[in-house]
Design an enzyme around this catalytic site. Sequence first.
Site, PDB file in Angstrom:
ATOM      1  N   VAL A   5     -17.213 -81.613 -30.844  1.00 58.20           N
ATOM      2  CA  VAL A   5     -17.709 -81.427 -29.485  1.00 58.20           C
ATOM      3  C   VAL A   5     -19.206 -81.102 -29.514  1.00 58.20           C
ATOM      4  O   VAL A   5     -19.957 -81.536 -28.636  1.00 58.20           O
ATOM      5  CB  VAL A   5     -16.921 -80.303 -28.760  1.00 58.20           C
ATOM      6  CG1 VAL A   5     -17.490 -80.042 -27.370  1.00 58.20           C
ATOM      7  CG2 VAL A   5     -15.442 -80.666 -28.668  1.00 58.20           C
ATOM      8  N   CYS A   6     -19.642 -80.386 -30.525  1.00 59.57           N
ATOM      9  CA  CYS A   6     -21.038 -79.926 -30.607  1.00 59.57           C
ATOM     10  C   CYS A   6     -22.064 -81.053 -30.469  1.00 59.57           C
ATOM     11  O   CYS A   6     -23.013 -80.920 -29.691  1.00 59.57           O
ATOM     12  CB  CYS A   6     -21.271 -79.145 -31.891  1.00 59.57           C
ATOM     13  SG  CYS A   6     -20.235 -77.666 -32.034  1.00 59.57           S
TER      14      CYS A   6
END
EC number: 1.11.1.26
Length: 190
Positions: A46-47
């Site tokens: 997700v980062c």
Amino acid sequence: MSLINKQIIPFKASAYHNGKFVPVSEANFIGKWSVVMFYPADFTFVCPTELGDMADNYAEFQKLGVEVYSVSTDTHFTHKAWHDSSDTIAKVTYPMIGDPSHQLARFFDVLITEGDDEGLALRGTFVIDPEGRIKTIEVHDNGIGRDASETMRRVKAAQYVAAHPNEACPAKWNEGEATLKPSFDLVGKI
């Protein structure tokens, strides 16, 4: 105790920024608005979507006089390696702060202290005013990605309220929309 209006603490860290390692301290947060964006770790899932979204909107933040800082408990060396190996992270031109000592993650109260993710940071976004005081906080579970446009809306609201201390921004307020002027006569009228 809330971090709202708390002054950022003295610190020293290293960041990867535009092809160089640069020092960062509390002095960087004085004199301009800042967004500090914590994320769990480099080379994750997700980062990069969040850092890429912020990179796509970075010029708009800069037009508002805002510097953006991403922070994870990785080192600045790891940030460089990620920047060099990911097309999404290669778009990042704001400073990527390394916090391997967890000093910043502890101060901002986003350090995970137990479980499988111990030592990583939660997803936390903080808007800091030019005096170095925290004005907004968003912290949530690491499985939920953030949206740079919502951070932008909160920055604009914080800047508006700072410039107009007798006004307040209602829910869903966007730049140019009506604000509220809290007063005795307004009580019960909304």
